[in-house]
Design a protein around this motif. Structure first.
Motif, PDB file in Angstrom:
ATOM      1  N   HIS A 210       0.875  -1.181   0.000  1.00  0.00           N
ATOM      2  CA  HIS A 210       0.000   0.000   0.000  1.00  0.00           C
ATOM      3  C   HIS A 210       0.902   1.218   0.000  1.00  0.00           C
ATOM      4  O   HIS A 210       1.695   1.413   0.929  1.00  0.00           O
ATOM      5  CB  HIS A 210      -0.911   0.007   1.225  1.00  0.00           C
ATOM      6  CG  HIS A 210      -1.885   1.152   1.241  1.00  0.00           C
ATOM      7  ND1 HIS A 210      -2.942   1.245   0.364  1.00  0.00           N
ATOM      8  CD2 HIS A 210      -1.941   2.270   2.016  1.00  0.00           C
ATOM      9  CE1 HIS A 210      -3.620   2.352   0.601  1.00  0.00           C
ATOM     10  NE2 HIS A 210      -3.028   2.997   1.595  1.00  0.00           N
ATOM     11  N   LEU A 211       0.812   2.032  -1.052  1.00  0.00           N
ATOM     12  CA  LEU A 211       1.757   3.117  -1.287  1.00  0.00           C
ATOM     13  C   LEU A 211       1.188   4.458  -0.842  1.00  0.00           C
ATOM     14  O   LEU A 211       0.039   4.786  -1.130  1.00  0.00           O
ATOM     15  CB  LEU A 211       2.122   3.190  -2.775  1.00  0.00           C
ATOM     16  CG  LEU A 211       2.548   1.878  -3.445  1.00  0.00           C
ATOM     17  CD1 LEU A 211       3.014   2.151  -4.871  1.00  0.00           C
ATOM     18  CD2 LEU A 211       3.638   1.170  -2.655  1.00  0.00           C
ATOM     19  N   VAL A 212       2.037   5.249  -0.192  1.00  0.00           N
ATOM     20  CA  VAL A 212       1.599   6.515   0.373  1.00  0.00           C
ATOM     21  C   VAL A 212       1.802   7.689  -0.577  1.00  0.00           C
ATOM     22  O   VAL A 212       1.386   8.799  -0.290  1.00  0.00           O
ATOM     23  CB  VAL A 212       2.344   6.770   1.707  1.00  0.00           C
ATOM     24  CG1 VAL A 212       3.765   7.228   1.462  1.00  0.00           C
ATOM     25  CG2 VAL A 212       1.597   7.758   2.583  1.00  0.00           C
ATOM     26  N   GLY A 213       2.418   7.468  -1.740  1.00  0.00           N
ATOM     27  CA  GLY A 213       2.844   8.591  -2.570  1.00  0.00           C
ATOM     28  C   GLY A 213       1.881   9.093  -3.621  1.00  0.00           C
ATOM     29  O   GLY A 213       2.294   9.821  -4.531  1.00  0.00           O
TER      30      GLY A 213
ATOM     31  N   SER B 259      -5.179  10.670  -1.927  1.00  0.00           N
ATOM     32  CA  SER B 259      -4.500  11.669  -2.741  1.00  0.00           C
ATOM     33  C   SER B 259      -4.593  13.038  -2.074  1.00  0.00           C
ATOM     34  O   SER B 259      -5.202  13.193  -1.005  1.00  0.00           O
ATOM     35  CB  SER B 259      -5.116  11.700  -4.142  1.00  0.00           C
ATOM     36  OG  SER B 259      -4.464  12.633  -4.961  1.00  0.00           O
ATOM     37  N   SER B 260      -4.021  14.031  -2.726  1.00  0.00           N
ATOM     38  CA  SER B 260      -4.066  15.406  -2.215  1.00  0.00           C
ATOM     39  C   SER B 260      -5.299  16.158  -2.699  1.00  0.00           C
ATOM     40  O   SER B 260      -5.457  17.344  -2.405  1.00  0.00           O
ATOM     41  CB  SER B 260      -2.793  16.161  -2.625  1.00  0.00           C
ATOM     42  OG  SER B 260      -2.518  15.982  -4.001  1.00  0.00           O
ATOM     43  N   ALA B 261      -6.170  15.476  -3.446  1.00  0.00           N
ATOM     44  CA  ALA B 261      -7.388  16.118  -3.952  1.00  0.00           C
ATOM     45  C   ALA B 261      -8.454  15.055  -4.181  1.00  0.00           C
ATOM     46  O   ALA B 261      -8.144  13.887  -4.409  1.00  0.00           O
ATOM     47  CB  ALA B 261      -7.108  16.857  -5.263  1.00  0.00           C
TER      48      ALA B 261
ATOM     49  N   GLY C 183      -2.480  13.477 -12.244  1.00  0.00           N
ATOM     50  CA  GLY C 183      -1.296  13.102 -13.000  1.00  0.00           C
ATOM     51  C   GLY C 183      -0.393  12.149 -12.224  1.00  0.00           C
ATOM     52  O   GLY C 183       0.175  11.211 -12.797  1.00  0.00           O
ATOM     53  N   VAL C 184      -0.257  12.376 -10.923  1.00  0.00           N
ATOM     54  CA  VAL C 184       0.551  11.476 -10.095  1.00  0.00           C
ATOM     55  C   VAL C 184      -0.116  10.105 -10.012  1.00  0.00           C
ATOM     56  O   VAL C 184       0.539   9.063 -10.166  1.00  0.00           O
ATOM     57  CB  VAL C 184       0.740  12.070  -8.687  1.00  0.00           C
ATOM     58  CG1 VAL C 184       1.457  11.067  -7.781  1.00  0.00           C
ATOM     59  CG2 VAL C 184       1.530  13.365  -8.758  1.00  0.00           C
ATOM     60  N   VAL C 185      -1.422  10.096  -9.764  1.00  0.00           N
ATOM     61  CA  VAL C 185      -2.149   8.827  -9.678  1.00  0.00           C
ATOM     62  C   VAL C 185      -2.019   8.049 -10.984  1.00  0.00           C
ATOM     63  O   VAL C 185      -1.791   6.828 -10.987  1.00  0.00           O
ATOM     64  CB  VAL C 185      -3.627   9.073  -9.332  1.00  0.00           C
ATOM     65  CG1 VAL C 185      -4.440   7.783  -9.444  1.00  0.00           C
ATOM     66  CG2 VAL C 185      -3.750   9.652  -7.921  1.00  0.00           C
TER      67      VAL C 185
END
Length: 416
Positions: free
Chosen positions: A45-48, A79-81, A99-101
């Motif tokens: 499970h990734l936090v980034g 995510s941040s949004a 874009g990161v996702v």
């Protein structure tokens, strides 16, 4: 540190350039942590999965050029949004987060976007070795599920996903999972304290008071303690400190009795009193009658049971909210809730539901400021540091009553 044939193949580039990069980092971390070998992990499970700037983008782009693909089932943290269609928030922030996702999805990750991966249908089993990085999920996996994971830091979690390997150290080792002190928490048998956020307050106290690497055994909890209460406790302890595991005597998988939890060793004992928890609570209060800007629930992401309770509580109240009530949950739980018509019921009561993120991030809720009430110690801890807010920590009944009143109500008035 011993390396398996597979490890050596990765280092030699026989499993691809991305695997060589990842295994090289895992090896260095393993040597630094005193691990004797790398072991298999079954999931990550990734936090980034959030917008962290140019350096983060550069690394992900580099991995894309190396044709990186995850080797084990891999889920993504919040995510941040909020990426749902027509979600509130800054459009630019949403596009950058998306874009990161997308970069992670291209590597084979599941866009679960939740800090509560234990709510997914395929939750880890007792004894299963995993590589999770979200702090509340790590505590929950180790403590409540009985799975095994360290608090895997960002990018090391991705290396584990790309190789299916992790250094055998810390909480992957049975002897490191034994309780090192006993904390008497029978104070939470007081139903009024329990209803007024007692588990969250205990978590904050543990995070501040328990030494790093210690494993507390909590004795005296109510027999009907719920998993949601245990995760509220763990999330608070991880936010306020570095706790990665606890035992609850007679309640969690590795603590059926005191001897099993401690390995038969005698450990230091520490009682928790009402006064101790009141001292913790004093940092998250506001005067009765103070005007509220909002109420924020769902940190960690709300469970299906919590959404059911909230829908019933708001409908039972019989009148509408006077201030915004924000509730965060996961895509997975939202889909389950849709099948029960819970989102429609909650929106009919003017509740704002968010997925993929949390309301203490940046401008997820544009302009959020002032006095904000929450039932989450994690939200209170991070919200008070990330946003121009004064967090007020209360039980969920008082949160609902205060949202309906538009002001801070007294604890004895805390139920619809």
């Amino acid at each position: 540190m011993r390396l398996s044939e597979y490890d050596q193949e990765c280092l030699a580039g026989q499993r691809g350039k991305a695997a060589r990069f990842a295994l090289s980092l895992l090896r260095k971390v393993g040597e630094a942590s005193g691990a004797d070998q790398l072991i298999d992990v079954t999931r990550a499970h990734l936090v980034g999965a959030y917008d962290a700037g140019a350096a983060n983008d550069e690394l992900l782009d580099r991995l894309a050029r190396l044709e990186a693909k995850v080797r084990i089932p891999t889920t993504l943290n919040a995510s941040s949004a909020c990426l749902a269609v027509h979600a509130p928030g800054d459009k630019g922030e949403q596009d950058r987060a998306r874009g990161v996702v997308d970069r992670y999805v291209a590597m084979g990750c599941r866009p679960t976007l939740t800090c509560a991966p234990y709510h997914l249908v395929d939750a880890p089993e007792p004894g299963e070795c995993i590589a999770w990085s979200e702090s509340n999920a790590v505590v929950y996996a180790n403590s409540v599920l009985g799975a095994r994971t360290n608090h895997t830091v960002q990018f090391l979690d991705l290396c584990a996903a790309l190789t299916g390997r992790i250094p055998r150290a810390g909480l992957y080792c049975t002897e490191r999972r034994l309780a090192t002190l006993e904390v008497d928490v029978r104070v939470l048998q007081d139903e009024r304290l329990r209803a007024e956020g007692g588990f969250a307050l205990l978590g904050l106290w543990l995070g501040r008071a328990v030494p790093a690497q210690a494993i507390p055994l909590l004795s005296g909890l109510p027999e009907d303690t719920t998993r949601d209460e245990l995760r509220a406790l763990g999330a608070a302890a991880a936010a306020a400190g570095s706790l990665a595991m606890f035992h609850a005597l007679g309640l969690t998988p590795e603590a059926p009795d005191r001897e099993t939890a401690t390995g038969g060793r005698r450990v230091e004992q520490q009682p928790v009193t009402v006064e101790m928890l009141e001292q913790v609570a004093s940092g998250f209060t506001a005067p009765i009658g103070a005007r509220l800007a909002a109420v924020c629930l769902g940190t960690p992401h709300s469970s299906l049971e919590e959404l059911r309770w909230l829908a019933d509580a708001l409908e039972l109240a019989g009148h509408t909210l006077r201030i915004p009530l924000f509730v965060s949950t996961s895509r997975h739980v939202m889909a389950l809730a849709d099948a029960e018509d819970l989102p429609a019921r909650l929106r009919a009561q003017r509740t704002t539901l968010l997925t993929d993120t949390c309301t203490y991030y940046g401008q997820v809720v544009p302009g959020l400021a002032g006095t904000v009430m929450t039932d989450s110690a994690k939200w209170a801890w991070y919200g008070g540091n990330n946003l121009p807010v004064q967090p007020v920590l209360a039980g969920r009944e008082r949160c609902v009553a205060s949202a309906l009143a538009g002001r801070v109500v007294a604890p004895e008035a805390g139920g619809p």
